[in-house]
Design an enzyme around this catalytic site. Structure first.
Site, PDB file in Angstrom:
ATOM      1  N   HIS A  47       0.847  -1.195   0.000  1.00  0.00           N
ATOM      2  CA  HIS A  47       0.000   0.000   0.000  1.00  0.00           C
ATOM      3  C   HIS A  47       0.883   1.247   0.000  1.00  0.00           C
ATOM      4  O   HIS A  47       1.196   1.788   1.053  1.00  0.00           O
ATOM      5  CB  HIS A  47      -0.906   0.000   1.224  1.00  0.00           C
ATOM      6  N   HIS A 284      -3.780   3.223  -4.096  1.00  0.00           N
ATOM      7  CA  HIS A 284      -4.011   2.726  -2.736  1.00  0.00           C
ATOM      8  C   HIS A 284      -3.286   1.418  -2.439  1.00  0.00           C
ATOM      9  O   HIS A 284      -2.502   1.349  -1.499  1.00  0.00           O
ATOM     10  CB  HIS A 284      -5.514   2.545  -2.519  1.00  0.00           C
ATOM     11  N   GLU A 442     -21.269  -1.183  22.262  1.00  0.00           N
ATOM     12  CA  GLU A 442     -20.558  -2.415  22.626  1.00  0.00           C
ATOM     13  C   GLU A 442     -19.218  -2.528  21.898  1.00  0.00           C
ATOM     14  O   GLU A 442     -18.209  -2.941  22.474  1.00  0.00           O
ATOM     15  CB  GLU A 442     -21.411  -3.651  22.297  1.00  0.00           C
ATOM     16  N   HIS A 506     -31.974 -12.040  21.166  1.00  0.00           N
ATOM     17  CA  HIS A 506     -31.117 -11.914  22.343  1.00  0.00           C
ATOM     18  C   HIS A 506     -30.581 -13.264  22.844  1.00  0.00           C
ATOM     19  O   HIS A 506     -29.777 -13.285  23.769  1.00  0.00           O
ATOM     20  CB  HIS A 506     -31.890 -11.233  23.485  1.00  0.00           C
TER      21      HIS A 506
END
Lengths: 708, 708
Positions: A47, A284, A442, A506
């Site tokens: 890169h 890139h 979280e 959940h």
């Protein structure tokens, strides 16, 4: 650079030095950029673009602004640098080499993308190597790590610094690219850092407006400066990030001097500057090709036939940095010495924290026994750990907005907050506080905790907490903690379908399969308070490993057979029987089910079952073959059945059959959910009995795992 | 409500009706709030506070503004409503009941938190139930789902609408709480929606400034309105969200009329209004207690001894909604009829899309054979799927900024963008485009794709793409897709250590263990182009299942034994042998390794090995026991060894030993990485040979899985 004898946070400006050396900037920038081009060209990969675009930022940071000691890379009060856009790692590796880090030899620098197994230049920075603060690569993580590093400084400073004795005063610098500002974990961390008013944190935005797919305006057209201001950050613009070293230094110094906010420096750069693909996505992630590299050299007056050239001018430009660093370190050592003389107790504690040691008696803080009444293991977690958290300041305990549920609050806990904070619910903040309200974030919670842990080995031991299911949100950060050998402990509650009404969104059917497979992570499901004590002991003793302690929402019977030291072995025998027909494996919140089934098998069918408790697969794998065989006894022909309301994947290593779940859960009260999925003693007993009958009749075979 | 005969997007304002009915608002609001209190009180649990605080918003939405048909819940052009703060589900359930959804009877409404197995009122809204557009609960997901739903409308409208015939014109409304605005996935989606200028999307913020831990200013003190504006949203404030129904209706109508941006309505509410815990965190997740509920009733002039009271006034207030809905539907049916008459081809295609059908010949678009030269399976993916994506407009193909790597671009693809967009890299947007540059937002990509898929069954089949490792970032959304039975296909490239230099942060050692355990998800690793065809066929035929197709970065040999129809069975025999000493299991990018080892075992040791290809465990599990035994032949005493550079967890079900990896990866070029971890034919052959010897000598036992 003049460093005050007492405070290390008020160094004089580097601007006179910048002006003095400015004649060399152009040459050094070109040298650096050509070196990056050569390093990618040699193996035809890597890169180059971002590293080249950020060259002037690097000079501003490493030559002028950052406080560090190349020959003493672990200098405790060093500035921390995080490369959140980790794919531009050559940027960092090259500056480590130029500034004199000993491990980063010229040969090592050239190992980038080679097949050298002991290379110090992996494709992304790795914490194991000198001068690297955190492993980065998965985008956005570094931003959150930097927030954690800055919080670590704030907490230590609030705890240890005394007037005239700022023993902890370092700054945290974080490079980000366009991507880190798109990733959710970065955005969560940015919002939280603004809330905390971390004025010791600077995020430097390599604003080249290019990602892999093309120009950033393909996907993102927001006003980033306005967004950062809305999040409570100072914003400084640098218009010419490719050449204006002085402007960047000014911005960095302004950021370090910020009074009450973190700072965001928006630096316009050009990816792959001076290459044929400058300003394009093609710059890139691929080498430029030999002809283009040669062309770049010619344009800059370098010899196109020479590679990896670091001129004397360039060497000289950086040459005094090791000495500057040692001087910085020496002044700090003297400061700490004077501090320890004046404040001997604090000084001793500071040394202990720097060594990453807990007080030797920490295990005595854990209750030796527990109430006999049924207790949710999330409550057991509090009984076990809160006395430790209260007594030992290495622990920073956070929650993703589940304080009322996770039971990790100790009496008298103080929140980690900016001291000026006065909330509407009447909480006053203090950076010396060690309880962290992370908000409903979280992922950032766990990534920030990695940063806390990375500040120095075991100086902090961060605890996170949430429902187990939401550790799927945080999984990339939990992984990065394990990968980096960081001791981070995740207190995950509401595991299993027993958590009830919240339903399938959940109920973590399949999540344990991930964490049992994740290297260097202990996933522990304790069965009662005694085993919860064992789980915490295992987690606290694992100084280079992350742990998830997975507990129940609902009350569990307290079993007389459980042993905390059994947890350390991963699995152990709860009830032995010489001539057993089957081994029942019980786990965590459902451990008692195995005992119940064993009893009913005996009572109703005369079948003798032995029972083992199996809280942690990885700890069990660390035992000897002899121990493992002694626990499982499958080599003696005794079939094993595991009882756990999770996907069975992985249990096939230890069991021949499982009472498991291979679908998503169901919204029902906990007891009803167990019933719905067949976790009633009567039903399970029948299933085990049938299985044994089928084995006997040859309809089932050992070695072919059966879902009962 | 007057609905224009042609356009459904320019209804007259509801404000006159609001004023006409306004005398009832106070009574209906109280009735609603007391009903919520009773519903939580009956089983002593649930989430009353938010639902109570949002009552006036609900009246504004369901009574006045939203266009839907309670008796025809699947009416195609209905407004979509997403409850991103899904724990407040009673809010939605109660309005579904009051507005006349047939399934939501009074008895069903009262099933909330009961142990009724067929309850329509689970702890969070579930897509399976009438009137629920998406399953929510894990916070922030709903925001992203809503973005996907709004994108679906935009795409269909751009494709099908003609002047005077706006057959698709619905609006998407999304309720969020404080938490959804903290979660990274929500923040990613918000930024992306602003970029796309989705003026058919409104996010309504239940701004009660309370989360579980207390007041929001404990964790978040940003200027949310400024942040939303910076992200390209309109912002409207409503100061009195508890009572000002008219003000809310005005805001909602302004939002629907927005020209070029999505709208954020910031509504100040009070959690648990009128209860003793009003405005407090305690109102969030627990019933108020009988005395408090009685007190609330008394205060409002209701009889404290009566429960679940829905007065005649309240019933009457909502009673004309089913008829209004049917009228809306009828007008739309007429519109579509006229449209189909005028544009018969478009009309037929529109009907086909609404039925969720692919053209019957879709499989013919897949090449029947492939080039024999070594091909990366990520390239195979493009060869297989791009012709389908080009031809069939059900497919929306997205990438998290990895277009150059994932090979999912078909010739002539058009980007899904706002038509006014002109990027600096010269891309012009069009909402009819079907290629989505999601930016570096893996989590939002998958959650938004769930929204696209949820618009109507199989009307859209979204494809996502990224490196496999980054599906850990997206895992919560991948899970929600599988849970909701949505056909979403994830094209995951760069699987295994063969991806090389990017190193351990990018090498997915343990991730397959998660996805192999995840219910209703196919994790498929094809071994060459032929198997990649099989993987896509399996994914495309799985109309109610999500799939991850996991492919290699590097070139793979094309094998003569592979069969696309074998993939559908999960595993199949590549090379059979009557008297085999061992079965080698090959998988995905390393499938050829198994063949190589088999050959070398024969050549060097005279050991006969059979070889099976095992691309998908879940598909294999769906086969008969007879088929499975025929493939594995372990019941005949032939030991099996799996070769895969992943954590072995779960393979123990099919194999006796594994050449697996139980640590994190290493940054090396792909071939060197394979070598480093022992994936050389010579080394693997020796390991298998040794294992067979150990078995023979009794040092290893079948049934005790061995890591070779």
């Amino acid at each position: 650079m003049a460093i005050g004898p007492v405070s290390q946070s008020n160094g004089a400006s580097a601007l006179p030095l910048v002006r003095q050396l400015s004649n060399d900037h152009d040459h050094v920038l070109k040298t650096f950029r050509l070196l990056i081009s050569d390093l990618c060209q040699q193996f035809g990969g890597g890169h180059p673009g971002g590293a080249i675009g950020m060259a002037a930022i690097g000079i501003a940071l490493w030559r002028y602004v950052m406080r560090y000691a190349p020959h003493s890379p672990d200098y405790f009060n060093r500035d921390r640098f995080v490369l959140s856009n980790g794919h531009t790692c050559l940027f960092q590796y090259t500056f480590l080499h130029l500034t004199g880090y000993k491990a980063m030899t010229f040969e090592q620098l050239k190992s980038y993308h080679s097949d050298r197994v002991d290379a110090l230049c992996p494709g992304h920075p790795e914490i194991e190597h000198e001068g690297i603060e955190v492993t980065t690569g998965p985008l956005g993580q570094g931003v959150a790590n930097a927030v954690g590093l800055a919080m670590a400084t704030k907490n230590l400073a609030a705890k240890f610094n005394r007037p005239g004795y700022e023993v902890v005063s370092n700054h945290t610098w974080c490079m980000v690219g366009d991507a880190c500002l798109q990733e959710g974990v970065g955005l969560e961390a940015i919002s939280f850092a603004g809330h905390l008013k971390l004025n010791n944190l600077t995020v430097i935005y390599d604003n080249n407006q290019i990602t892999c797919d093309g120009s950033v305006d393909l996907t993102n057209t927001e006003d980033i400066n306005a967004k950062m201001r809305a999040c409570g950050w100072n914003v400084i613009d640098v218009e010419d990030g490719c050449y204006d070293v002085e402007g960047i230094v000014q911005a960095l110094e302004k950021a370090r001097a910020a009074q009450d906010k973190p700072t965001f420096i928006n630096v316009r750069t050009v990816i792959g500057l001076d290459s044929k693909v400058e300003g394009m996505a093609a710059a890139h992630g691929a080498a430029f090709g030999a002809p283009d590299v040669a062309e770049m050299k010619k344009k800059h007056g370098f010899n196109p036939d020479e590679h990896f050239v670091i001129s004397d001018v360039t060497r000289k430009f950086f040459q005094d940095l090791p000495a500057r660093g040692e001087s910085l370190l020496q002044q700090w050592n003297e400061l700490v010495e004077q501090y320890s003389a004046k404040y001997p107790e604090l000084g001793a504690e500071f040394q202990q924290r720097m060594r990453g040691e807990l007080p030797p008696n920490w295990k005595d803080l854990i209750p030796s026994s527990f109430p006999e009444k049924p207790t949710a293991s999330r409550a057991s977690s509090g009984l076990v750990f809160n006395p430790i958290a209260k007594a030992i300041e290495s622990f920073m305990v956070g929650t993703a907005d589940l304080s009322p549920s996770v039971n990790m609050i100790w009496p008298g806990k103080v929140d980690f907050q900016h001291p000026d904070l006065r909330t509407t619910c009447n909480i006053n903040g203090n950076y010396a506080g060690r309880y962290i309200h992370f908000g409903v974030r979280e992922h950032a919670m766990c990534a920030i905790s990695n940063g806390l842990a990375a500040f120095a080995p075991n100086t902090f031991i961060p605890i996170t907490s949430s429902f187990f299911m939401f550790y799927l949100y945080a999984a990339p950060a939990v992984r990065m903690g394990a990968l980096q050998h960081l001791q981070v402990i995740h207190a995950a509650t509401h595991d299993s379908i027993g958590m009830g009404e919240d339903g399938p969104t959940h109920q973590p059917i399949e999540l344990a399969a991930l964490y049992r497979a994740m290297p260097n992570l202990l996933y522990i499901r304790p069965g009662d308070s005694e085993e919860t004590a064992g789980a915490w002991i295992a987690a606290l003793e694992a100084k280079k490993t992350s742990t998830i302690i997975s507990t129940s929402r609902h009350a569990l019977p307290q079993l007389k057979q459980t042993r905390r030291d059994g947890v350390a072995q991963g699995a152990y025998v709860l009830e032995e029987a010489d001539h057993a027909a089957v081994t029942l494996i019980g786990v965590g919140a459902e451990l008692s089910f195995a005992l119940d089934v064993a009893q009913q098998l005996k009572e109703t069918k005369g079948v003798v079952a032995r029972v083992i408790s199996f809280p942690c697969q990885r700890l069990f794998e660390q035992q000897s073959l002899e121990y493992k065989r002694g626990v499982l006894r499958r080599h003696q022909g005794i079939p094993a059945v595991v009882i756990e309301p999770y996907a069975p994947n992985g249990w096939e290593r230890y069991a021949d059959a499982g009472i498991s779940i291979r679908r998503f859960g169901h919204s029902l009260p906990g007891k009803a959910a167990y019933k719905f999925f067949g976790y009633e003693t009567r039903v399970m007993t029948a299933k085990v009995g049938d299985y044994l009958d089928r084995l006997e009749r040859g309809e089932a075979q050992r070695g072919e795992f059966v879902d009962l």
